[in-house]
Design a protein around this motif. Sequence first.
Motif, PDB file in Angstrom:
ATOM      1  N   THR A 183       0.902  -1.042   0.129  1.00 35.35           N
ATOM      2  CA  THR A 183      -0.046   0.008  -0.076  1.00 35.35           C
ATOM      3  C   THR A 183       1.147   1.292   0.043  1.00 35.35           C
ATOM      4  OG1 THR A 183      -0.175   0.291   2.448  1.00 35.35           O
ATOM      5  CG2 THR A 183      -1.561  -1.167   1.478  1.00 35.35           C
ATOM      6  N   GLY A 184       0.320   2.115  -0.318  1.00 34.63           N
ATOM      7  CA  GLY A 184       0.927   3.534   0.090  1.00 34.63           C
ATOM      8  C   GLY A 184       1.412   3.596   1.392  1.00 34.63           C
ATOM      9  N   ASP A 185       2.691   4.121   1.769  1.00 31.86           N
ATOM     10  CA  ASP A 185       3.307   4.065   2.930  1.00 31.86           C
ATOM     11  C   ASP A 185       2.885   5.174   3.727  1.00 31.86           C
ATOM     12  OD1 ASP A 185       5.373   3.111   4.911  1.00 31.86           O
ATOM     13  OD2 ASP A 185       6.320   4.968   4.474  1.00 31.86           O
ATOM     14  N   THR A 186       2.531   6.315   3.192  1.00 29.73           N
ATOM     15  CA  THR A 186       2.041   7.491   4.187  1.00 29.73           C
ATOM     16  C   THR A 186       0.869   7.617   4.517  1.00 29.73           C
ATOM     17  OG1 THR A 186       3.871   8.667   2.857  1.00 29.73           O
ATOM     18  CG2 THR A 186       2.427  10.119   4.152  1.00 29.73           C
TER      19      THR A 186
ATOM     20  N   LEU B 135      -6.217   4.430   1.101  1.00 25.01           N
ATOM     21  CA  LEU B 135      -4.615   4.262   0.646  1.00 25.01           C
ATOM     22  C   LEU B 135      -4.677   3.701  -0.731  1.00 25.01           C
ATOM     23  CD1 LEU B 135      -3.043   2.146   3.597  1.00 25.01           C
ATOM     24  CD2 LEU B 135      -2.660   4.547   3.108  1.00 25.01           C
ATOM     25  N   GLU B 136      -3.488   3.876  -1.464  1.00 26.91           N
ATOM     26  CA  GLU B 136      -3.521   3.041  -2.717  1.00 26.91           C
ATOM     27  C   GLU B 136      -2.990   2.005  -2.336  1.00 26.91           C
ATOM     28  OE1 GLU B 136      -3.594   4.009  -5.868  1.00 26.91           O
ATOM     29  OE2 GLU B 136      -4.112   6.069  -5.502  1.00 26.91           O
ATOM     30  N   THR B 137      -3.420   0.872  -3.158  1.00 35.38           N
ATOM     31  CA  THR B 137      -2.990  -0.498  -3.033  1.00 35.38           C
ATOM     32  C   THR B 137      -2.157  -0.977  -4.394  1.00 35.38           C
ATOM     33  OG1 THR B 137      -5.153  -1.483  -3.669  1.00 35.38           O
ATOM     34  CG2 THR B 137      -4.713  -1.189  -1.241  1.00 35.38           C
ATOM     35  N   TYR B 138      -1.169  -1.869  -4.136  1.00 34.57           N
ATOM     36  CA  TYR B 138      -0.627  -2.388  -5.333  1.00 34.57           C
ATOM     37  C   TYR B 138      -0.654  -3.831  -5.409  1.00 34.57           C
ATOM     38  CZ  TYR B 138       1.041   2.534  -4.676  1.00 34.57           C
ATOM     39  OH  TYR B 138       1.401   3.917  -4.706  1.00 34.57           O
ATOM     40  N   PRO B 139      -0.613  -4.461  -6.438  1.00 32.20           N
ATOM     41  CA  PRO B 139      -0.492  -5.835  -6.563  1.00 32.20           C
ATOM     42  C   PRO B 139       1.052  -6.464  -6.331  1.00 32.20           C
ATOM     43  CG  PRO B 139      -1.430  -4.859  -8.702  1.00 32.20           C
ATOM     44  CD  PRO B 139      -0.913  -3.826  -7.920  1.00 32.20           C
ATOM     45  N   VAL B 140       0.844  -7.708  -5.701  1.00 31.83           N
ATOM     46  CA  VAL B 140       1.983  -8.289  -5.068  1.00 31.83           C
ATOM     47  C   VAL B 140       1.979  -9.745  -5.777  1.00 31.83           C
ATOM     48  CG1 VAL B 140       3.600  -8.994  -2.992  1.00 31.83           C
ATOM     49  CG2 VAL B 140       1.920  -6.966  -2.853  1.00 31.83           C
TER      50      VAL B 140
ATOM     51  N   GLY C  81      -7.241  -0.757   0.891  1.00 32.48           N
ATOM     52  CA  GLY C  81      -6.741   0.396   1.044  1.00 32.48           C
ATOM     53  C   GLY C  81      -8.081   1.429   1.730  1.00 32.48           C
ATOM     54  N   LYS C  82      -9.077   0.806   2.160  1.00 37.30           N
ATOM     55  CA  LYS C  82     -10.477   1.314   2.589  1.00 37.30           C
ATOM     56  C   LYS C  82     -10.226   1.738   4.206  1.00 37.30           C
ATOM     57  CE  LYS C  82     -15.248   0.613   3.416  1.00 37.30           C
ATOM     58  NZ  LYS C  82     -16.243  -0.665   3.729  1.00 37.30           N
TER      59      LYS C  82
END
Length: 107
Positions: free
Chosen positions: A38-41, A84-89, A73-74
């Motif tokens: 996810t976004g870290d901030t 939050l932004e989420t990213y595929p892993v 990210g909710k």
Amino acid sequence: MTWIRACTVQQIPEDEGFRLATTPPIAVFRAAGEFFATGDTCTHDEFSLAEGYLDGDVVECPLHMARFCLRTGKVLAPPAVVPLETYPVRLDGDDLYIDVPEHSGDR
Ligand code: FES
């Protein structure tokens, strides 16, 4: 989107986060037996969620206790209101890859 090698599995202990120095920074979490990015901030203020407390697939910001779902990210608890932004892993052997937007990089 571009797959980048984030870290190895061994770099993230169970129920902890790992901060990547991308732009913007991304946090990789090992939680509930899975990996999430996810976004870290924190979207409430400036704080690294890689330092946050994990509860299953939820991260709690240590600064003002906002909670976010790592899968979506909710926002699950205030004071944050922006998700939050989420990213595929993707796992490849011991290496974790994250699908990031083109402008991320400079790890
Ligand atoms: S900075 Fe995260 S809840 Fe305020």
